[in-house]
Write a protein that holds these residues in place. Structure first.
Motif, PDB file in Angstrom:
ATOM      1  N   ALA A  76      -8.627  45.962  42.027  1.00 13.74           N
ATOM      2  CA  ALA A  76     -10.092  46.001  42.136  1.00 13.74           C
ATOM      3  C   ALA A  76     -10.543  46.541  43.487  1.00 13.74           C
ATOM      4  CB  ALA A  76     -10.677  44.614  41.893  1.00 13.74           C
ATOM      5  N   ASP A  77      -9.641  46.568  44.489  1.00 15.94           N
ATOM      6  CA  ASP A  77      -9.976  47.168  45.779  1.00 15.94           C
ATOM      7  C   ASP A  77     -10.144  48.680  45.675  1.00 15.94           C
ATOM      8  OD1 ASP A  77      -9.997  44.711  46.956  1.00 15.94           O
ATOM      9  OD2 ASP A  77      -8.077  44.944  47.994  1.00 15.94           O
ATOM     10  N   LEU A  78      -9.615  49.271  44.617  1.00 15.09           N
ATOM     11  CA  LEU A  78      -9.880  50.681  44.312  1.00 15.09           C
ATOM     12  C   LEU A  78     -11.206  50.676  43.553  1.00 15.09           C
ATOM     13  CD1 LEU A  78      -6.282  51.634  43.163  1.00 15.09           C
ATOM     14  CD2 LEU A  78      -7.383  52.327  45.292  1.00 15.09           C
ATOM     15  N   ARG A  79     -12.277  50.395  44.257  1.00 16.77           N
ATOM     16  CA  ARG A  79     -13.577  50.048  43.672  1.00 16.77           C
ATOM     17  C   ARG A  79     -14.140  51.068  42.695  1.00 16.77           C
ATOM     18  NH1 ARG A  79     -15.815  48.901  49.413  1.00 16.77           N
ATOM     19  NH2 ARG A  79     -14.388  47.255  49.991  1.00 16.77           N
ATOM     20  N   THR A  80     -14.118  52.332  43.075  1.00 14.73           N
ATOM     21  CA  THR A  80     -14.723  53.341  42.209  1.00 14.73           C
ATOM     22  C   THR A  80     -13.905  53.499  40.937  1.00 14.73           C
ATOM     23  OG1 THR A  80     -15.572  54.455  44.164  1.00 14.73           O
ATOM     24  CG2 THR A  80     -15.589  55.709  42.118  1.00 14.73           C
ATOM     25  N   TRP A  81     -12.581  53.637  41.069  1.00 15.43           N
ATOM     26  CA  TRP A  81     -11.711  53.754  39.898  1.00 15.43           C
ATOM     27  C   TRP A  81     -11.842  52.524  39.007  1.00 15.43           C
ATOM     28  CZ3 TRP A  81      -7.423  50.543  38.880  1.00 15.43           C
ATOM     29  CH2 TRP A  81      -6.714  50.893  37.739  1.00 15.43           C
TER      30      TRP A  81
END
Length: 162
Positions: A76-81
């Motif tokens: 979830a830290d890869l927010r945009t993806w």
């Protein structure tokens, strides 16, 4: 070294053959001098320019992390993806697995079943005790050459036509 999983193909997670492709994408992870360096999680996906569903090409994350905080928790830290479709991807998905992506250049293929048209390639990286970065590059299928570069967590992103 931690193991990672590379998920190729898409939100549907169909396998990608490395033998046939519409081109290649090279993602460079820069060497960062930090007292405690952690390899970043990275996601690469394409979106049609005119709108439409995002298609994940690769996701690199720690699959060995288990217990109360499994490696998938930090995707979830890869927010945009994550917002564009990562959260709906059942992990681990059938795809291509490999070692953790250390600093250096890493290639992924553009699947041949991507329809001709104009897309935007997005590559996002997030690193524990580090930063987060998103780099976008125009992509035309059949693949045309393209290039962009990150400033911190990502280096050069290049697209090479087949």
């Amino acid at each position: 070294m931690k193991k990672s999983l590379v998920l190729a193909a898409g939100i549907i997670a169909a396998p990608v053959s490395t033998a046939a492709s519409a081109g290649t994408i090279t993602i460079t992870i820069p060497r960062i001098n930090a007292s405690e360096y952690h390899v970043p999680y990275v996601a690469a996906w394409i979106e049609p320019v005119g709108g439409g569903q995002a298609r994940t090409l690769a996701v690199w994350y720690d699959v060995d992390k288990v217990g109360n905080e499994p490696g998938t928790k930090w995707l979830a830290d890869l927010r945009t993806w994550w917002r564009k479709g990562g959260r709906s991807l059942k992990l681990p998905a059938n795809g291509v697995s490999g070692a953790t992506r250390a600093p250096g250049a890493h290639r992924i293929t553009i699947p041949t079943n991507v329809k001709a048209g104009a897309y935007t390639l997005h590559v996002e990286a997030a690193r524990e005790d580090g930063g987060r970065e998103l780099v976008s590059v125009p992509l035309t299928i059949p693949a045309a050459n393209g290039r962009a570069s990150g400033k911190t967590e990502l280096g050069a992103i290049t697209i090479s036509a087949r």
